[in-house]
Write a protein that holds these residues in place. Structure first.
Motif, short mmCIF file in Angstrom:
data_model
loop_
_atom_site.label_atom_id
_atom_site.label_comp_id
_atom_site.label_asym_id
_atom_site.label_seq_id
_atom_site.Cartn_x
_atom_site.Cartn_y
_atom_site.Cartn_z
N GLY A 59 54.97 -7.33 30.90
CA GLY A 59 53.55 -7.53 30.65
C GLY A 59 52.73 -6.29 30.92
O GLY A 59 53.22 -5.28 31.44
N ALA A 60 51.45 -6.40 30.58
CA ALA A 60 50.55 -5.26 30.74
C ALA A 60 50.48 -4.75 32.16
O ALA A 60 50.52 -3.53 32.38
CB ALA A 60 49.15 -5.63 30.24
N PRO A 61 50.38 -5.63 33.20
CA PRO A 61 50.28 -5.07 34.56
C PRO A 61 51.48 -4.22 34.94
O PRO A 61 51.33 -3.13 35.49
CB PRO A 61 50.17 -6.33 35.44
N MET A 62 52.70 -4.71 34.66
CA MET A 62 53.89 -3.96 35.02
C MET A 62 54.02 -2.69 34.20
O MET A 62 54.53 -1.68 34.68
CB MET A 62 55.14 -4.83 34.85
N THR A 63 53.55 -2.73 32.95
CA THR A 63 53.59 -1.52 32.13
C THR A 63 52.77 -0.41 32.76
O THR A 63 53.21 0.75 32.85
CB THR A 63 53.06 -1.83 30.71
N TYR A 64 51.60 -0.76 33.24
CA TYR A 64 50.75 0.25 33.87
C TYR A 64 51.32 0.69 35.22
O TYR A 64 51.20 1.86 35.61
CB TYR A 64 49.33 -0.29 34.06
N ILE A 65 51.93 -0.24 35.96
CA ILE A 65 52.54 0.13 37.25
C ILE A 65 53.68 1.12 37.03
O ILE A 65 53.79 2.14 37.73
CB ILE A 65 53.04 -1.14 37.98
N SER A 107 50.82 9.59 32.67
CA SER A 107 50.61 8.16 32.47
C SER A 107 50.19 7.88 31.03
O SER A 107 50.67 6.93 30.38
CB SER A 107 49.54 7.64 33.43
#
Length: 347
Positions: A59-65, A107
Motif C-alpha cells: 500500500g501507499a504507506p509502506m511504499t513511502y516508508i 525518494s
C-alpha cells in the motif's frame, strides 16, 4: 539455483542475521555514541532498501516508508565514516542538510506512480541519485585517508588500510561487476544475491569498525600543539622514533628516559623532544610513551590468548613497574580500568 538462494536462502539469512546482530550490538548502559546512532540508521536504511525488493505490491504507506527509509544508504555511511575518522566536529549542519537533500532526490526516484508527463524529471532524478551515491562513496574514502601518515599508531594505520580495502572491494563487486550487467552474464544471474551479501558485509563491517573506534578513540586535535609545516628531517626523525618505540618495543623498557631513546637513535636529547612535542604533537615524552604502552596493553587485554594472565604481569610487559601507575595511566587514556576493559572485550 539463483532464484532458490535469493527467495528462500539469502533473504531469510539476511533477516535472521540482521535481527541477531542488532540484538547483540545494542548498547548495554550509558549514553549512546554518535557512531552507534549512525550505525543504527545506516542498518535500517540498508534493511529497508533490501526489503523493498521482496515486498511486492504494498500500500501507499509502506511504499513511502520503503522509499524514504531506504534512501541515502551511501550518505549515512559517509556520516558514519566522519565519526570514525574525525576527532572534532564530525557532524556539522551542512552534513545534515546534505543528507536531507539526498533523501529527497532518492525518494523521488524510488517512489512509483509519478504523475504522467514527469518522465524527464524522473530521469534527471535517477541520474542525480547515481551521481550522489558515487560522490558519497568518494567522500567515504576521503574520510578514511584524511590525516593518514606514518606518525599514526600502527593499529590506527592498519585499521584505516583494512577499512579502505574491504570497502573498496565491496564497491568494486557491486558497482563494477553486478550492477547493470548483461542479462546473459554471470554477473546478472547473481546480481541480487551479490547485493544482499554486500549489504550484510557493509552492516557487519561497519559494526566492527564502530567497536574498534570505541576501543581506540582518536586523540583530540586540541591536545596537539599547532606547528609550522614540518621539515623533511623532522618527518624522518619521527619515523625513526616510532620504529624504535613500536617495532623494537622500547616502550616496554621500565623507567625509559628521553636520554636513553636519544642515545639509541644517535640524536641529541632536545631534537628528540622537539620532534615528539612538535611533529608528533604530544605534550611531553611521558604522554607519548604511555600512549604506546596503553595501546599495547589494550591488545593484550583483548586477546583471548592472554585471558588467564594476571593484569600485573601485563603491566610489567608494557613497561610499568607496579599496578598503581598502570591502572591510573590506563584509565586516563581509555576511560575505564584494565579489568573493566578486559571484561568489556570478553563480552
Amino acid at each position: 539455483m539463483e532464484g532458490l538462494l535469493r527467495k528462500n536462502g539469502l533473504a531469510d539469512f539476511w533477516a535472521g542475521a540482521s535481527a541477531l546482530l542488532a540484538k547483540r550490538a545494542a548498547p548495554k548502559l550509558g549514553p549512546v555514541a554518535p557512531c552507534d546512532i549512525l550505525w543504527w540508521i545506516f542498518t535500517a536504511s540498508v534493511a529497508l532498501s533490501v526489503a523493498a525488493d521482496y515486498a511486492g505490491d504494498v500500500g501507499a504507506p509502506m511504499t513511502y516508508i520503503f522509499a524514504i527509509g531506504g534512501s541515502a544508504g551511501c550518505g549515512w555511511l559517509w556520516l558514519l565514516s566522519r565519526t570514525l575518522f574525525r576527532a572534532e566536529k564530525p557532524i556539522e549542519r551542512w552534513n545534515i542538510l546534505a543528507i536531507a537533500a539526498i533523501i529527497a532526490v532518492e525518494s523521488y526516484w524510488h517512489i512509483a506512480g509519478v504523475p504522467s508527463g514527469s518522465g524527464e524529471l524522473r530521469r534527471i532524478a535517477a541520474n542525480a541519485a547515481s551521481l550522489i551515491c558515487i560522490g558519497a562513496v568518494v567522500l567515504v574514502f576521503v574520510e578514511v585517508l584524511s590525516g593518514y601518515s606514518a606518525a599514526l599508531p600502527k593499529h590506527e594505520r592498519r585499521f584505516r588500510q583494512l577499512f579502505a580495502l574491504i570497502f573498496g572491494a565491496m564497491i568494486a563487486v557491486t558497482f563494477l561487476w553486478a550492477m547493470n550487467a548483461n542479462e546473459t552474464s554471470i554477473g546478472a544471474q547473481w546480481a541480487e544475491s551479490t547485493l544482499i551479501v554486500s549489504a550484510a558485509v557493509a552492516v557487519i563491517g561497519a559494526r566492527l569498525a564502530v567497536s574498534f573506534r570505541k576501543r581506540h578513540p582518536l586523540p583530540a586535535r586540541s591536545a596537539r600543539k599547532a606547528s609550522p609545516a614540518p621539515a623533511a628531517s623532522d618527518e624522518n626523525l619521527a619515523r625513526r622514533i616510532l620504529r624504535a618505540i613500536e617495532e623494537e618495543q622500547r616502550f616496554a623498557t621500565p623507567d625509559l628516559k628521553i636520554a636513553d631513546l636519544a642515545a639509541s637513535l644517535g640524536e641529541q636529547d632536545y631534537k628528540v623532544t622537539q620532534c615528539i612535542t612538535g611533529f608528533l604533537g604530544y605534550r611531553n615524552f611521558n604522554q607519548f610513551i604511555n600512549a604506546r604502552r596503553i595501546d599495547y596493553a589494550k591488545d593484550l587485554l583483548s586477546d583471548p590468548a592472554h585471558d588467564g594472565r594476571p593484569i600485573l604481569s601485563i603491566a610489567f610487559d608494557c613497561g610499568f613497574n607496579s599496578i598503581g601507575p598502570f591502572n591510573r595511566a590506563f584509565k586516563s587514556h581509555v576511560g575505564m580500568t584494565p579489568r573493566e576493559f578486559r571484561n568489556a572485550a570478553a563480552a
